[in-house]
Design a protein around this motif. Structure first.
Motif, short mmCIF file in Angstrom:
data_model
loop_
_atom_site.label_atom_id
_atom_site.label_comp_id
_atom_site.label_asym_id
_atom_site.label_seq_id
_atom_site.Cartn_x
_atom_site.Cartn_y
_atom_site.Cartn_z
N THR A 178 -33.22 47.22 -41.79
CA THR A 178 -31.90 47.41 -42.39
C THR A 178 -31.86 46.95 -43.84
N LEU A 220 -25.85 55.50 -48.44
CA LEU A 220 -24.78 56.39 -47.98
C LEU A 220 -25.37 57.65 -47.35
N LEU A 231 -29.86 50.23 -46.73
CA LEU A 231 -28.94 51.14 -46.06
C LEU A 231 -28.18 51.90 -47.14
N VAL A 248 -26.86 52.42 -32.83
CA VAL A 248 -25.55 51.77 -32.86
C VAL A 248 -24.48 52.69 -32.30
N PHE A 296 -28.55 42.96 -38.03
CA PHE A 296 -28.69 44.34 -37.56
C PHE A 296 -27.35 45.02 -37.33
N TRP A 297 -26.56 44.47 -36.39
CA TRP A 297 -25.41 45.26 -35.93
C TRP A 297 -24.37 45.46 -37.00
N ARG A 332 -19.88 55.30 -44.48
CA ARG A 332 -20.12 56.74 -44.62
C ARG A 332 -18.94 57.54 -44.07
N ALA A 370 -22.53 50.40 -42.48
CA ALA A 370 -23.01 51.61 -43.15
C ALA A 370 -22.35 52.84 -42.55
N ILE A 371 -22.26 52.84 -41.21
CA ILE A 371 -21.63 53.99 -40.55
C ILE A 371 -20.17 54.11 -40.97
N ALA A 383 -35.49 43.81 -37.53
CA ALA A 383 -34.16 44.30 -37.89
C ALA A 383 -33.91 44.11 -39.37
N VAL A 393 -25.49 47.89 -39.98
CA VAL A 393 -25.58 49.29 -39.60
C VAL A 393 -24.19 49.86 -39.33
N ALA A 394 -23.39 49.05 -38.58
CA ALA A 394 -22.02 49.52 -38.31
C ALA A 394 -21.25 49.68 -39.61
#
Lengths: 81, 244, 232
Positions: free
Chosen positions: C40, C45, C43, C58, B26-27, B37, B33-34, C36, B30-31
């Protein structure tokens, strides 16, 4: 019914009752102060409420301690075993 | 109250495993991906900024070029205007000069013309006056006048130098005596007077010439003694024309 | 009436007794990890609504970490976030009938508090080195060393007791009320229990973060003196 059991029950009730008094007063003061602070500085509401929650949890810990002591007296009294 | 150490260990292991799994599942994604971006956005923003700067530079260049073109145009216009002005000025001055010369020539022409006209007028007038005088003199013509002329002729002959008198006298063809009208009665008188005036005895021939108007003239081959109205009038005319 | 301080052993795996709390924890782990993983999976852009929600989670966690500790959120994100998510889901699992939250048992809370204790040491050593971590006990001055050592134990113990007391009391009260009047009456208490569960999860995570960051700050050479949170 021996006196030890009776004393344990009464003590448990006292512990919860008086243990709830102090935290109740303290939480009231804390919330009032936080409200005043938020009213003065609405832009700091996030920080203030986060700190308030942490503080409230801290204060409430006292009541929880009393509750745990009461439960120990009721269910896990080492003198009664 | 029970406190199970085995359960404590199991739960701690469980939570640790959960932390690890969640980090994997998860973390971190997602991080990531952020972050991806954000990087992409940053890159795009930078590219956009660079593009914008380039576009602005191009715009500035274009503006400069346009300003240069405009300045050049203004300069060219100014040059053309000044050229045109100078050309116009030169043309104008030339025209002025030409006009002045034309005017001057015209003036001189006019002056000349007027002078000529005046001269012609004067000549005409003198001619006219002479004609009038001739007419008048013609009417006055008479024996008195003839005798006056004769005496004058005699005086003139007397004034001639002797050598000339001699050549005249010796002229084989003789001397012509010219009168306006046929002498008639006066012929003898004239002949006598002339012959007496000369030292010798020249041959005389009488000729009539109405042009003389009045008077008596002597004409030889190389010589003429003018003594007549006509001679006087022509002298006057000459004097007039010379004066005019 | 069954004591809330006791735990039920479902079956024995060799010498290891498998309690109900452990089984529930496994279930929560499976739910969390699978959920999760499913959330996820793709994912992109350009975020979908689902991904935007995940990223919101997050980003909120990161901002909380940054605001509370003033540090970059990277190293703490997974530990603090997982603690929060696990405690939250465990607290709220009391909504499912027949499931008792694992956090209402002593062993789970003790394990969580012990993990926080270990993680404070771990992050302190990683952040400042062994010497720096040991020096953090001498903050603000060496007189405080015994008190600081005592505090590092008591604050973890207080976290343990706080979480246990809150969740257990909620479950206990609901159990008592349900035994008196089973229909509709426990609903307000259950709503309160939800709020308590959320707040306690948040408190637990924030306190863990505060302990870690204060230890790192105290261990740093010329860090400005910051008052450490005193525990009862």
């Amino acid at each position: 019914m021996d006196y030890l059991r009776l004393a344990s029950i009464v003590s448990a009730a006292f512990a919860v009752a008086f243990g709830a008094l102090g935290p109740a007063l303290a939480e009231g003061r804390a919330v009032a102060a936080a409200m005043e602070a938020i009213a003065r500085q609405p832009e700091a509401a996030n920080t203030i409420s986060r700190t308030l929650f942490v503080g409230l949890a801290m204060i409430e810990t006292t009541a929880i301690y009393c509750l745990v002591i009461a439960l120990l007296l009721l269910f896990a009294n080492p003198l009664l075993v | 109250m029970t406190f199970d150490l085995w359960a404590l260990g199991l739960q701690a292991a469980n939570v640790l495993i959960l932390v690890w799994l969640m980090q994997r599942v998860f973390w971190r994604p997602v991080a990531a991906a952020i972050a991806t971006r954000q990087d992409t956005v940053n890159a795009i923003t930078q590219t956009a900024k660079a593009t914008q700067a380039k576009a602005e530079a191009a715009l500035a260049e274009a503006t400069q070029a346009r300003d240069g073109i405009a300045a050049e145009r203004v300069k060219a216009l100014d040059a053309a205007r000044s050229e045109a002005e100078t050309a116009a000025k030169t043309i104008l001055t030339e025209a002025q000069k030409k006009a002045e010369t034309l005017l001057a020539t015209a003036k001189t022409q006019i002056e000349k013309d007027t002078a000529a006209a005046r001269k012609a007028n004067a000549a005409e007038a003198s001619d006219l006056s002479l004609v009038i005088a001739a007419r008048l003199l013609d009417r006055l013509n008479g024996p008195a006048i003839q005798s006056a002329f004769l005496s004058q002729l005699v005086d003139a002959i007397a004034e001639l130098p002797e050598a000339e008198q001699a050549t005249l006298t010796d002229t084989p063809t003789g001397i012509e005596v010219v009168t306006a009208k046929d002498a008639g009665a006066l012929r003898a008188e004239i002949e006598q007077a002339v012959q007496s005036a000369f030292k010798g005895k020249p041959k005389l021939r009488f000729v009539t010439d109405p042009d003389l108007i009045g008077g008596i003239e002597l004409r030889g081959p190389h010589f003429s003694l003018r003594n007549s109205w006509q001679a006087d009038l022509s002298t006057i005319r000459k004097a007039l024309s010379d004066a005019g | 009436m069954m004591s809330p301080l006791n735990s039920v052993v479902l079956y024995q795996l060799g010498p290891i007794p498998i309690t109900q709390a452990v089984v529930t924890t496994w279930g929560i782990m499976i739910v969390l990890v699978v959920g999760a993983f499913l959330l996820t999976r793709r994912l992109d852009l350009v975020p979908t609504r689902r991904q935007a929600a995940l990223e919101l989670v997050v980003v909120t966690l990161d901002s909380q970490i940054t605001e509370t500790s003033g540090a970059r959120p990277g190293p703490y994100r997974s530990f603090i976030g997982t603690l929060f998510l696990f405690i939250l889901v465990a607290n709220w699992s009391s909504l499912i009938p027949g499931v008792e939250p694992p956090t209402a048992h002593l062993e789970t809370d003790a394990a969580l508090a012990a993990l926080v204790f270990v993680s404070v040491i771990w992050f302190g050593i990683v952040g400042d080195g062994v010497g720096g971590y040991l020096k953090s006990f001498a903050a603000p001055n060496p007189v405080m060393i015994p008190l600081n050592i005592l505090q590092s134990l008591t604050r973890v113990f207080s976290m343990f007791v706080r979480l246990f007391g809150n969740v257990m009391s909620g479950v206990f009260v609901i159990g008592i009320v349900a035994s008196l009047a089973g229909l509709l009456v426990p609903i307000p208490l259950m709503a309160l229990d939800l709020l308590t569960g959320l707040v306690q999860a948040y408190i637990f995570a924030v306190l863990a973060l505060v302990f870690i960051s204060s230890t790192i700050k105290d261990g740093q050479p010329e860090a400005p003196e910051t008052p450490t949170k005193k525990e009862i």
